[in-house]
Design a protein around this motif. Structure first.
Motif, PDB file in Angstrom:
ATOM      1  N   ALA A 174       0.966  -1.043  -0.133  1.00 14.61           N
ATOM      2  CA  ALA A 174       0.012  -0.079   0.002  1.00 14.61           C
ATOM      3  C   ALA A 174       0.710   1.304   0.095  1.00 14.61           C
ATOM      4  O   ALA A 174       0.728   2.122  -0.840  1.00 14.61           O
ATOM      5  N   VAL A 175       1.816   1.305   1.000  1.00 14.16           N
ATOM      6  CA  VAL A 175       2.500   2.437   1.051  1.00 14.16           C
ATOM      7  C   VAL A 175       3.347   2.633  -0.386  1.00 14.16           C
ATOM      8  O   VAL A 175       3.746   3.968  -0.507  1.00 14.16           O
ATOM      9  N   PHE A 214       1.671  11.263   0.217  1.00 17.59           N
ATOM     10  CA  PHE A 214       0.607   9.965   0.054  1.00 17.59           C
ATOM     11  C   PHE A 214       1.157   8.907   0.809  1.00 17.59           C
ATOM     12  O   PHE A 214       0.377   8.168   1.399  1.00 17.59           O
ATOM     13  N   CYS A 215       2.303   8.667   0.849  1.00 16.57           N
ATOM     14  CA  CYS A 215       3.059   7.478   1.786  1.00 16.57           C
ATOM     15  C   CYS A 215       2.749   7.528   3.011  1.00 16.57           C
ATOM     16  O   CYS A 215       2.366   6.664   3.766  1.00 16.57           O
ATOM     17  N   MET A 216       2.803   8.782   3.645  1.00 17.77           N
ATOM     18  CA  MET A 216       2.595   9.026   5.050  1.00 17.77           C
ATOM     19  C   MET A 216       1.075   8.802   5.373  1.00 17.77           C
ATOM     20  O   MET A 216       0.910   8.159   6.406  1.00 17.77           O
ATOM     21  N   VAL A 217       0.244   9.381   4.578  1.00 19.55           N
ATOM     22  CA  VAL A 217      -1.180   9.159   4.763  1.00 19.55           C
ATOM     23  C   VAL A 217      -1.608   7.766   4.627  1.00 19.55           C
ATOM     24  O   VAL A 217      -2.451   7.095   5.865  1.00 19.55           O
ATOM     25  N   GLY A 234       3.353   4.543  11.185  1.00 18.22           N
ATOM     26  CA  GLY A 234       2.903   4.622   9.956  1.00 18.22           C
ATOM     27  C   GLY A 234       3.447   6.007   9.150  1.00 18.22           C
ATOM     28  O   GLY A 234       3.752   5.854   8.282  1.00 18.22           O
ATOM     29  N   LEU A 235       3.759   6.786  10.039  1.00 20.21           N
ATOM     30  CA  LEU A 235       4.459   8.276   9.632  1.00 20.21           C
ATOM     31  C   LEU A 235       5.973   7.682   9.215  1.00 20.21           C
ATOM     32  O   LEU A 235       6.520   8.027   8.063  1.00 20.21           O
ATOM     33  N   VAL A 236       6.552   6.865  10.092  1.00 18.26           N
ATOM     34  CA  VAL A 236       7.842   6.559   9.965  1.00 18.26           C
ATOM     35  C   VAL A 236       7.863   5.739   8.629  1.00 18.26           C
ATOM     36  O   VAL A 236       8.814   6.071   7.822  1.00 18.26           O
ATOM     37  N   ALA A 237       7.030   4.762   8.593  1.00 18.88           N
ATOM     38  CA  ALA A 237       7.070   3.618   7.394  1.00 18.88           C
ATOM     39  C   ALA A 237       6.950   4.615   6.270  1.00 18.88           C
ATOM     40  O   ALA A 237       7.258   4.110   4.979  1.00 18.88           O
ATOM     41  N   GLY A 238       5.855   5.399   5.980  1.00 18.37           N
ATOM     42  CA  GLY A 238       5.253   6.083   4.834  1.00 18.37           C
ATOM     43  C   GLY A 238       6.621   6.913   4.403  1.00 18.37           C
ATOM     44  O   GLY A 238       6.786   6.858   3.306  1.00 18.37           O
ATOM     45  N   ILE A 287      13.227  -2.230   3.887  1.00 16.51           N
ATOM     46  CA  ILE A 287      13.150  -1.192   4.621  1.00 16.51           C
ATOM     47  C   ILE A 287      11.727  -1.302   5.352  1.00 16.51           C
ATOM     48  O   ILE A 287      11.758  -1.137   6.749  1.00 16.51           O
ATOM     49  N   ILE A 288      10.760  -1.630   4.835  1.00 21.12           N
ATOM     50  CA  ILE A 288       9.345  -1.657   5.600  1.00 21.12           C
ATOM     51  C   ILE A 288       9.458  -2.888   6.285  1.00 21.12           C
ATOM     52  O   ILE A 288       8.983  -2.935   7.639  1.00 21.12           O
ATOM     53  N   TRP A 289      10.085  -4.075   6.027  1.00 22.54           N
ATOM     54  CA  TRP A 289      10.268  -5.329   7.302  1.00 22.54           C
ATOM     55  C   TRP A 289      10.942  -4.853   8.229  1.00 22.54           C
ATOM     56  O   TRP A 289      10.445  -5.250   9.341  1.00 22.54           O
ATOM     57  N   ALA A 290      12.070  -4.077   8.044  1.00 22.00           N
ATOM     58  CA  ALA A 290      12.929  -3.722   9.172  1.00 22.00           C
ATOM     59  C   ALA A 290      11.996  -2.791  10.168  1.00 22.00           C
ATOM     60  O   ALA A 290      11.985  -2.774  11.419  1.00 22.00           O
ATOM     61  N   VAL A 291      11.433  -1.667   9.447  1.00 19.90           N
ATOM     62  CA  VAL A 291      10.587  -0.743  10.316  1.00 19.90           C
ATOM     63  C   VAL A 291       9.525  -1.510  11.019  1.00 19.90           C
ATOM     64  O   VAL A 291       9.389  -1.342  12.334  1.00 19.90           O
TER      65      VAL A 291
END
Length: 301
Positions: A174-175, A214-217, A234-238, A287-291
């Motif tokens: 999604a992000v 868009f990614c952060m939202v 979610g903000l960090v991941a986005g 990146i998302i896996w680690a976050v």
């Protein structure tokens, strides 16, 4: 996935092995250079396949789907590298890809790294068996193929393996898609300042800003409502996804520019090759896996 399709302004250099698509063979049908109806149809079909394999059938079917897609990407990259004078052994590259994604899902990060190392050794042995002339160059190309896309794709298996892995994978996709949509939309409408004109002439800072927003939202919504994590995660991941997706676009654009090609292949109408769609996903998945692994415990925060 960008605010513009990967393009190269330089003329292709040397012979290009089919099915690699040169810039001269491409046809611009929109301001961003995409055949939008075809791109939309293909994108919708791929999205449907992802949703079905994540939520309506056993999770391992997604691993099969992802492995098949990445194997096509490996084939595309090997073919493209051949246009640049590399002779990367495709058999150990494909076998290594299958091994990495499967081992990561079953055995975790350690199994992924072991399979990556064994793949590099197999590529070395396979290539040297054909002679040592030019072997060093070809083995380095093979190591690139083993790492990108196969090793990076292995993190998708790590992401999917936990009990809530389907929703972690959903958040990642999604992000990353949000980065594409945000960058594409804002870049087309308001892009004025090139980000990397010598690498990707149409990528703009305005488009990058759109990707970040868009990614952060989408990141906040996905992490909070599906993984029950803190909204700030979610903000960090986005934000991380926007940076990773952009970096992935630029990395593949650099490779294609060096090889003098526009698309890795033409198997996806309106998109080019699978690698042209996987570029930002591959860079983002680790990146998302680690976050999520650090900030969102399995089962919710």
């Amino acid at each position: 996935m960008t605010d513009e399709p990967a393009t190269a302004s330089d003329e292709p250099q040397g012979a290009v092995v089919a099915p690699v698509t040169t810039e001269a063979q491409s046809v611009k049908v929109s301001r961003a250079g995409r055949n939008l109806p075809a791109a939309f149809t293909v994108g919708l079909s791929l999205g449907a396949a992802v949703v079905v394999t994540l939520f309506f059938v056993p999770k391992w079917t997604f691993v099969v789907l992802a492995t098949a897609a990445v194997c096509v990407g490996v084939w595309e990259l090997c073919r493209a590298l051949k246009a640049g004078g590399f002779n990367v052994p495709i058999v150990p590259s494909i076998v290594g890809c299958i091994s990495m994604l499967g081992a990561a899902y079953v055995g975790g990060a350690q199994a992924l790294l072991v399979c990556f190392a064994l793949t590099c050794v197999a590529i070395l042995v396979w290539r040297v068996a054909d002679g040592v002339v030019g072997a060093a160059r070809d083995v380095m190309g093979g190591a690139l193929v083993a790492a990108y896309p196969s090793l990076l794709a292995g993190f998708s298996s790590l992401l999917l393996a936990p009990d809530d892995g389907a929703w972690r994978m959903f958040t990642f996709i999604a992000v990353t898609v949000a980065s594409d949509i945000g960058g594409y939309t804002v870049g087309v409408l308001a892009g004025r300042h090139p980000m990397a004109p010598t690498i990707s002439p149409k990528k703009s800072w305005e488009g990058f800003a759109g990707s970040v927003v868009f990614c952060m939202v989408v990141g906040v919504a996905s992490v909070y409502f599906t993984l029950h994590g803190a909204w700030w995660v979610g903000l960090v991941a986005g934000a991380a996804a926007a940076v990773g997706a952009t970096a992935g676009d630029l990395v593949e654009s650099t490779i294609k520019r060096d090889l003098g090609i526009k698309d890795m292949s033409n198997i996806l109408p309106g998109h080019g090759g699978l690698m042209d769609r996987l570029d930002s996903l591959l860079m983002n998945v680790a990146i998302i896996w680690a976050v999520l692994a650090v900030l969102v415990p399995v089962g919710g925060g």
